[in-house]
Structure formats: structure tokens, C-alpha cells
Design an enzyme around this catalytic site. Sequence first.
Site, PDB file in Angstrom:
ATOM      1  N   LYS A  11       0.858  -1.213   0.000  1.00 42.63           N
ATOM      2  CA  LYS A  11       0.000   0.000   0.000  1.00 42.63           C
ATOM      3  C   LYS A  11       0.883   1.249   0.000  1.00 42.63           C
ATOM      4  CE  LYS A  11      -3.596  -2.802   1.955  1.00 42.63           C
ATOM      5  NZ  LYS A  11      -4.781  -2.951   2.810  1.00 42.63           N
ATOM      6  N   HIS A  96      -8.526  -2.917  -6.273  1.00 44.08           N
ATOM      7  CA  HIS A  96      -8.516  -3.079  -4.812  1.00 44.08           C
ATOM      8  C   HIS A  96      -9.659  -2.262  -4.209  1.00 44.08           C
ATOM      9  CE1 HIS A  96      -7.223  -2.964  -0.661  1.00 44.08           C
ATOM     10  NE2 HIS A  96      -6.449  -3.998  -0.933  1.00 44.08           N
ATOM     11  N   GLU A 145     -11.437 -10.484  -1.499  1.00 43.36           N
ATOM     12  CA  GLU A 145     -11.115  -9.700  -0.314  1.00 43.36           C
ATOM     13  C   GLU A 145     -12.373  -9.043   0.254  1.00 43.36           C
ATOM     14  OE1 GLU A 145      -6.633  -8.520  -0.349  1.00 43.36           O
ATOM     15  OE2 GLU A 145      -7.820  -6.960  -1.300  1.00 43.36           O
ATOM     16  N   SER A 182      -6.613  -9.309   6.464  1.00 42.98           N
ATOM     17  CA  SER A 182      -6.119  -9.635   7.806  1.00 42.98           C
ATOM     18  C   SER A 182      -5.435 -11.004   7.888  1.00 42.98           C
ATOM     19  CB  SER A 182      -7.251  -9.524   8.837  1.00 42.98           C
ATOM     20  OG  SER A 182      -7.762  -8.205   8.867  1.00 42.98           O
TER      21      SER A 182
HETATM   22  P1  PGA Z   1      -4.620  -6.520   5.102  1.00 41.01           P
HETATM   23  O1  PGA Z   1      -4.791  -5.992   3.602  1.00 41.01           O
HETATM   24  O2  PGA Z   1      -3.808  -7.764   5.050  1.00 41.01           O
HETATM   25  O3  PGA Z   1      -3.914  -5.383   5.826  1.00 41.01           O
HETATM   26  O4  PGA Z   1      -5.994  -6.759   5.648  1.00 41.01           O
HETATM   27  C1  PGA Z   1      -5.012  -6.903   2.569  1.00 41.01           C
HETATM   28  C2  PGA Z   1      -5.223  -6.127   1.290  1.00 41.01           C
HETATM   29  O5  PGA Z   1      -5.772  -5.021   1.356  1.00 41.01           O
HETATM   30  O6  PGA Z   1      -4.859  -6.581   0.185  1.00 41.01           O
END
Ligand code: PGA
Length: 222
Positions: A11, A96, A145, A182
Site C-alpha cells: 500500500k 482493490h 477480499e 487480515s
Molecule cells: P490486510 O490488507 O492484510 O492489511 O488486511 C489486505 C489487502 O488489502 O490486500
Amino acid sequence: MKTIWIIANWKSNKTVAEALDWVSVVGPELLPNEHVKVVVCPEFTSLEEVKKAVLVGNYHLMVGAQDLSPFDTGAYTGEEPAKLISQFASLVILGHSERRQNFNETDEMVKEKAEMARKYNLTPLVCIQSSKIPIPEETALVAYEPIFAIGTGNPDTPEDAGQAAGEIKQINGGLDVLYGGSVDAQNAEFFLQQDNLSGLLIGKASLDADEFLKIVKIAYSL
Ligand code: PGA
């Protein structure tokens, strides 16, 4: 044996120095394992340096981008087109939920971006938040996701994620479905054990090199 994708999505977080530190810890630990593909998706500002470090170290690490422009090269101030990204990356995350929410990205834009990715030989990894979200034609790699699981510390259950992946495969034909939301070193194994899941897209837990390596090593051990 199926291919397992372990993909780090950094990110908007790391400086170039932090990115290179991470690569110097993770890179040497990666094995030439044909069943496990490890990918890091840095910020645009670190893409070139990360790619160079991977080449110099001869690491078994693919480099991906987190987005790209729906337009080709040209007069599009501030955009990063697929042609330029493909100098450094071989995969790109598209659609995303953070882009759909914060930047009003639509299914149509995701489709245009997927076409651009393919034009320049980048593998699109299309993120969908439910089995109802359309997937651009010829997409081979999808990340399921669910919104409630992203960055919340509240992952989906491996069984529900596996079931959603099964539905997505049934609706869209033969594609590989990853789970994201997560994921950490404690829960990764349970998602990877699901028959319908072919890997993980990891946000927060991928920022820490040691935590990410633990997840990669779980994938190697399966
Ligand atoms: P996260 O993000 O593992 O911090 O929940 C996953 C993603 O957004 O691809």
C-alpha cells in the site's frame, strides 16, 4: 500440485530505504520453488530500486505494482501507464477495494486497466469483494477480499473464504483465487489448506519482513 501465490501489498507506506531493507531480509531466504510464487508490490516510488535489488541479488521474488493508468502513454499528468510500469513489474493489482472506495474506481475502469496490463504483458491480479463483482475477460488471477476483513484484524473464516473462492471459480471458469484480508503468520496456513484457494494477498502483515517470511515458509512447507 497447485501453484501458491504469496503476494505482499505494501500500500502507501515504505520509503525507498525501508523497501530495500525489506528486500535484503526477505530476498536471500526465498527458494527456487516452482509451486510457490512470491511477489512484492511496492509503492511506485520504490518500484525501480526494488526491481534492481532483486536482479542484483538474483532473488526468487517477482515485482508487482499496486495500480496502473487506464490510459496508454501520453498527456495524462500524474498517471503511471502500463508500458512504463512494465519496465519494473510483471504483475499488477487492480480493483482493490481501497481504490474502489477512495478513488471511485468502477468495474469499467478495472476492465480498461486489465486490458492495458495485458497489452504490456503484466499479469492482472483483480481484487473482488464478492462473487458478484464482474471480472474482466481473460483474467487468470483474482483476489477475494471481503471489505470487513481488510486491515481490520478480523479475517474471514478459511471455510467461508474457500466457499466464496469455489463460487467465483464456478461462475468465471478456471482461474486462480487468492484470499486477502487480515492474513498473518498465525492464520495463513488455514487459508492455504483450502482446496479452492491458491494463495494470499497480504497487506499489513507483509510490511514486516520477518512476519512475511513466516508466511512464505508456511507455503513452502505445504
Ligand atoms: P490486510 O490488507 O492484510 O492489511 O488486511 C489486505 C489487502 O488489502 O490486500
